[in-house]
Design an enzyme around this catalytic site. Structure first.
Site, mmCIF file in Angstrom:
data_model
loop_
_atom_site.group_PDB
_atom_site.id
_atom_site.type_symbol
_atom_site.label_atom_id
_atom_site.label_comp_id
_atom_site.label_asym_id
_atom_site.label_seq_id
_atom_site.Cartn_x
_atom_site.Cartn_y
_atom_site.Cartn_z
ATOM 1 N N ALA A 257 5.574 4.235 2.413
ATOM 2 C CA ALA A 257 6.242 5.403 2.979
ATOM 3 C C ALA A 257 6.646 5.175 4.432
ATOM 4 C CB ALA A 257 5.332 6.627 2.870
ATOM 5 N N GLY B 211 0.827 -1.199 0.000
ATOM 6 C CA GLY B 211 0.000 0.000 0.000
ATOM 7 C C GLY B 211 0.863 1.251 0.000
ATOM 8 N N CYS B 212 0.258 2.382 -0.340
ATOM 9 C CA CYS B 212 1.024 3.625 -0.463
ATOM 10 C C CYS B 212 1.517 4.128 0.897
ATOM 11 C CB CYS B 212 0.181 4.681 -1.167
ATOM 12 S SG CYS B 212 -1.474 4.935 -0.486
ATOM 13 N N PHE B 213 0.632 4.253 1.868
ATOM 14 C CA PHE B 213 1.069 4.665 3.202
ATOM 15 C C PHE B 213 2.024 3.621 3.791
ATOM 16 C CE2 PHE B 213 -2.410 7.869 4.264
ATOM 17 C CZ PHE B 213 -1.512 8.903 4.507
ATOM 18 N N ALA B 214 1.742 2.354 3.556
ATOM 19 C CA ALA B 214 2.607 1.289 4.074
ATOM 20 C C ALA B 214 4.020 1.426 3.526
ATOM 21 C CB ALA B 214 2.027 -0.079 3.719
#
Length: 282
Positions: A97, A92-95
């Site tokens: 970062a 995932g994107c937040f994961a």
């Protein structure tokens, strides 16, 4: 035509959408809503030699479908395992970062309870029409959501504990909606006995062989990474608190770019092939 949906490709391609499955493609990218990838693979049959790269969250925690096992596709975490994988669960994107900001500490066994905030653009919510993605609501506005319950926390904890099995604490994450279209900026704070110089060296050593993650010498901002597959990191030390800032483009390193990076690794291509992109700074 593809350009009827993706207007940015006008003049670039004459390809058309096709409702028929080619069951013998070399690689299949699934860009579906959560839960839809597993459903599709349960209903459609693809050749066993077809590599599947799923950008949804259906397989990030180890789920399989009809014998297809998926490897978690964060190259900075397990690049060697990705190179021999048949199928990839794109992070995932937040994961992405958050993990890139914490992997070196976990690898060194130095991770403690983490408090994280992160802000993302409206594209992080997908294309479905919602009140909170409407321009009149989003412009000149920010708001938190899914406080301490974000769906990416499971994959984050899974990776960190794989590197540091004794990590029994949590990542306390509060995500924010920003009044911009794309990009993610994350800040994580934790107690650390490392000096700033030691922490910077730890991070630089960890990422020395990874072409897209870089430790900056001065404060970073989000525009430095938008439209690229890069993650920029910047560390600060205040008292006994280590502060790690990380920035990515949620649509590139947080999604499609990382999917291409994983494909490159699987097929033995240069890891950066097709991904040497310039940021949209101004």
């Amino acid at each position: 035509p593809i350009t009827s949906i993706h207007g940015d490709l006008v003049g670039e391609t004459n390809l058309n959408f096709n409702a028929d499955y080619n069951q013998e493609v070399d690689v299949l990218f699934l860009c579906l809503s959560h839960g839809e990838s597993k459903k599709l693979l349960s209903e459609a049959t693809f050749h066993e030699t077809t590599h599947i790269i799923d950008l949804g969250n259906d397989f990030r925690l180890g789920d399989s479908v009809y014998g297809r096992e998926f490897v978690y596709g964060l190259p900075e975490f397990q690049r060697e395992k990705i190179t021999s994988a048949k199928n990839i669960a794109n992070p995932g994107c937040f994961a992405t970062a958050i993990q890139l900001g914490l992997l070196p500490l976990a690898k060194a066994g130095l991770l403690k309870s983490v408090h994280t905030t992160g802000i993302t653009g409206s594209t992080g919510a997908g294309q479905k029409l919602q009140d909170t993605t409407h321009f009149t609501w989003r412009a000149n506005n920010i708001s938190p959501y899914k406080t301490l319950t974000h769906q990416h926390l499971g994959e984050i904890q899974q990776t960190l504990r794989a590197l540091q099995p004794a990590f029994a604490d949590s990542v306390h994450f509060i995500p924010w909606r920003g009044d911009f279209t794309r990009g993610i900026f994350v800040t994580s704070v934790l107690e650390s006995n490392l000096s700033l110089a030691e922490a910077n060296q730890l991070y630089k050593d960890f990422y020395t062989s990874h072409p897209f993650t870089h430790v900056a010498e001065s404060m970073i901002d989000m525009k430095q990474v938008v439209n690229t597959n890069k993650c920029l990191l910047y560390l600060e030390k205040v008292g006994n608190q280590l502060v790690i800032h990380s920035a990515i483009d949620n649509l590139v390193k947080g999604a499609s770019g990382q999917a291409i990076q994983n494909m490159n690794l699987i097929f033995g291509f240069d890891e950066t092939l097709g991904l040497k992109l310039k940021p949209i700074v101004f």
